[in-house]
Design an enzyme around this catalytic site. Structure first.
Site, PDB file in Angstrom:
ATOM      1  N   GLU A 124      40.746  48.624  31.523  1.00 21.39           N
ATOM      2  CA  GLU A 124      40.850  49.553  30.512  1.00 21.39           C
ATOM      3  C   GLU A 124      39.205  50.559  30.242  1.00 21.39           C
ATOM      4  OE1 GLU A 124      42.797  47.656  27.816  1.00 21.39           O
ATOM      5  OE2 GLU A 124      44.677  47.102  28.903  1.00 21.39           O
TER       6      GLU A 124
ATOM      7  N   GLU B  56      48.954  44.820  33.921  1.00 21.33           N
ATOM      8  CA  GLU B  56      48.988  44.544  32.578  1.00 21.33           C
ATOM      9  C   GLU B  56      49.839  45.377  31.899  1.00 21.33           C
ATOM     10  OE1 GLU B  56      45.504  43.480  30.538  1.00 21.33           O
ATOM     11  OE2 GLU B  56      46.307  43.669  28.736  1.00 21.33           O
TER      12      GLU B  56
END
Length: 541
Positions: A209, A326
């Site tokens: 991220e 994810e």
């Protein structure tokens, strides 16, 4: 099986059509006994595939969060970290083995704060500690080599395929964004140790991220591409005598079209998989999560992300493929009795179906265990409803994705694939309506020389030999919540409660057999997988 199955019909009609085929069936009564009944039609284009997925499309994650990780006053992670998970639990082992294989992606928010013990380390390898002044509220943590050995022993016994997320922030200066080249010294040592021990790694992923504006911090697309080139060289040197080599995966972040376009362009042949994350339901504290899940228009909103990433990959000319690395739906650990309950299978299976239709190759669920969105209960390891949904998908839905539409009600979500390891097609129908039963006819369009059997509508119920049932009946798997409560953590398959036995064994997922000419009955708030073995379509041959 030794039982005889009751089927409607005695006559078999064989017919061929030159351009397309319709399967026509009459409507039956409302077997659910409640609410309204509506007729609908599933239309499947059998001429060509619209997407292809990996055989092991279903993937789950294991995270680093320690017990002190809390969200909205609830500490839901317990002993589910890669550092403290009970690897001797037999339910955990059997749950992973049931997939044969299950991809496991090891990573999460704290992966960019993990260092790896080396064989000549003189410093203690200390775990994460809570510190609110630090990014994500925790200090740097360390993965001991002994624990890495234990994890790989478990992965080998379970038959899992491992993707490991590396720390992409090592050596960088963080001031708003993270700048400077990646210091790969520690990672390279860890990779070489892994190779020396012959541990099987399916892919190495760089960072978590950090794409676009990032979460916590971010890395520019240009710098990320440069760091990825370094990872590629390290991996290919370390695995010089090994084939096939692990995949190189990045960036494991939220999709931003401009950032991804630049990153993929500059990564060139170094990138094998473009991974991105999905948390389209918002924060776990949101009181409207269920409303979002039951709203078809809301579910459709994330399709643009899958479509845009597919377009970026196609326009760039790269050979890299798309993964959801994810996805927990609701971020900050999800929401108890929503993301760990039956209702979440509506969102989860819809995500699997939608992402597959846009050529996503692998979809990793956050998490296998830990948080409120876990497939396995964090305390007792018992499977939550989504575990069984994932296992049925894995066993029934083949690699080739078929164009599928549904008419009759907007509350039905419909997907179809060529069946996995068997003839015919498998249809997934999700009924988001609380009171309406749907009787779904199936139409195959764009298919030449399709052979179909149709039973007489007016004949009596008769008992037929088992071999006849095997050849002509479809298999159905009806998933419903215990007592009709969508917040239940107990799932029923064809009316039978799914639970592990005293030996920790995952239950067998047995179908019910239905005459292929009958409509598919989808009860309110239910999910149906229907395998039609005699649906011969061009795309599946």
């Amino acid at each position: 099986m030794g039982s005889k199955i009751k089927l409607l019909g005695m006559c078999i009609w064989l017919f061929y059509l030159e351009s397309f085929t319709f399967i026509v069936v009459n409507t039956q009564g409302n077997e659910s006994g409640r609410g309204a009944t509506v007729k609908g039609s599933v239309v499947i284009n059998g001429r060509s595939v619209i997407g292809n997925i990996d055989d092991d499309f279903v993937c789950a994650t294991l995270d680093w969060w320690p017990p002190q990780k809390c969200d909205y006053g609830r500490c839901s992670w317990g002993l589910a970290s890669l550092l403290n998970l009970d690897l001797n639990n037999k339910i955990l082992l059997n749950a992973v083995k049931a997939f044969s294989p299950l991809k496991l992606r090891l990573g999460g928010s704290l992966q960019d704060k993990v260092i790896y013990e080396t064989e000549d380390d003189q410093q203690p390898c200390t775990p994460f500690h809570a510190d609110t002044s630090q990014m994500f509220g925790f200090t740097q943590g360390c993965l001991p080599l002994k624990r890495w050995d234990e994890l790989n022993n478990f992965f080998e016994k379970a038959g899992a395929k491992i993707v490991f997320g590396l720390n992409a922030l090592a050596g960088k200066t963080i001031s708003g964004s993270a700048v400077g080249p990646w210091n790969y010294t520690n990672a390279e040592s860890f990779i070489r140790y892994t190779v020396s021990k012959n541990y099987a790694i399916y892919g190495w992923e760089l960072g978590n991220e950090l794409s676009g504006s990032g979460v916590g911090t971010s890395i520019s697309a240009d710098q990320y591409a440069s760091d990825l080139a370094a990872l590629r060289n390290i991996v290919y040197n370390a695995y010089e005598e090994v084939d096939p080599k692990p995949l190189i995966i990045a960036p494991g972040g939220f999709f931003s079209a401009d950032w991804f376009k630049e990153f993929i362009s500059k990564s060139g042949t170094y990138l094998d998989v473009a991974s991105h994350h999905i948390y389209n339901l918002g924060p776990g504290v949101d009181e409207h999560l269920v409303e979002k899940i039951l709203n078809p228009s809301y579910l459709d909103g994330v399709a643009s992300t899958f479509r845009d990433l597919k377009n970026v990959l196609e326009s760039s000319g790269t050979a890299a493929t798309a993964w959801v690395g994810e996805s927990g739906g609701a971020y900050n650990s999800g929401h108890h009795l929503v993301s760990d309950a039956f209702v979440y299978s509506f969102w989860y299976l819809d995500q699997l179906g939608m992402s597959a239709a846009y050529d996503t190759k692998t979809y990793c669920r956050q998490s296998l265990i830990g948080g409120n969105y876990c497939l396995l209960n964090t305390t007792n390891f018992m499977p939550n409803p989504d575990y069984y949904s994932a296992l049925l998908w894995h066993r029934l839905m083949g690699r080739h994705v078929l164009s599928t539409t549904f008419s009759g009600t907007k509350k039905i979500r419909a997907y179809a694939h060529c069946s996995k390891q068997s003839k015919g097609i498998t249809i997934l129908l999700i009924n988001l309506d609380s009171s309406t039963t749907v009787e779904a006819d199936v139409t195959l369009s764009g298919t030449k020389n399709f052979m179909h059997r149709k039973m007489s509508d007016n004949s009596k119920v008769v008992k037929l030999p088992l071999h006849y049932v095997t050849e002509t009946a479809r298999k159905e798997y009806h998933l419903t919540p215990h007592d009709g409560n969508i917040h239940s953590q107990i799932m029923l398959l064809n009316g039978i409660t799914l639970t592990v036995n005293s030996d920790g064994e995952i239950p067998s997922l047995e179908p019910t057999y239905v005459n292929s000419s009958n409509p598919i009955i989808v009860a309110p708030y239910s999910i149906v997988f229907a395998h039609i073995p005699d649906a011969v379509v061009k795309a599946c041959i």
